[in-house]
Motif scaffolding. Sequence first.
Motif, short mmCIF file in Angstrom:
data_model
loop_
_atom_site.label_atom_id
_atom_site.label_comp_id
_atom_site.label_asym_id
_atom_site.label_seq_id
_atom_site.Cartn_x
_atom_site.Cartn_y
_atom_site.Cartn_z
N MET A 61 7.38 91.71 133.81
CA MET A 61 8.42 92.74 133.76
C MET A 61 7.94 93.98 133.00
SD MET A 61 11.43 93.67 134.61
CE MET A 61 12.30 92.19 135.13
N THR A 63 7.63 97.46 135.06
CA THR A 63 8.58 98.50 134.67
C THR A 63 7.85 99.77 134.26
OG1 THR A 63 10.15 96.83 133.91
CG2 THR A 63 10.49 99.08 133.13
N PHE A 96 12.88 96.27 128.66
CA PHE A 96 12.94 95.33 129.78
C PHE A 96 12.16 94.06 129.48
CE2 PHE A 96 14.84 98.77 131.97
CZ PHE A 96 15.34 98.32 133.18
#
Length: 251
Positions: free
Chosen positions: A135, A139, A172
């Motif tokens: 992630m 991101t 995130f």
Amino acid sequence: MYSGTFDCFRKTLIREGITGLYRGMAAPIIGVTPMFAVCFFGFGLGKKLQQKCPEDVLSYPQLFAAGMLSGVFTTGIMTPGERIKCLLQIQASSGDTKYTGPLDCAKKVYQESGIRGIYKGTVLTLMRDVPASGMYFMTYEWLKNIFTPEGKSVNELSVPRILVAGGIAGIFNWAVAIPPDVLKSRFQTAPPGKYPNGFKDVLRELIRDEGVTSLYKGFNAVMIRAFPANAACFLGFEVAMKFLNWATPNL
């Protein structure tokens, strides 16, 4: 013991002073440089393994997969440092003085449990870092593409845009990482034999005693740290890469 993040901050400051806020940080600081070096190397390797040639543009799922590989690479460095950090932090809050510092903690844990004791919580560290790292990098790459003006290269992003992309990527990352991190910390600081079935026992006890929301315990404190820490991390990486490309273009 604490009603929330700011109550924890206030009581720690009153009881232990400013140094109490940095309790158990020596072990992570020693490991942070090689850890990030291995982390970015793992991401770069993950991208290369999926590219037929260096110019290939990877999809976001492929970037996520490359990021997950970096999480596998860093676990070997992260687990011992996290184990020592957690033990020292728990000791500080309990008032008992079993360990005089990180080296003494590592020595005593090794004497009591061997290398398995040092690497206690490896599976949970993998469960935290593999999806969270996926992630994290996905991101960051996604935001870099969004922030890049039309007709410009992502390598020309301004410092403020890199900081924002890195900071949001950190948020995130930790949104995914917090539940397994809570389980990992609980498992790593438990007395030997308390959780014979590993994270399943920790999860069962935590939900039974404190509810599902306990999996996000410490959310505020983590998010306060996540943005500036990861903004600085990615800026440092981008600056270092530009310097290395300038200093050693043929390396």
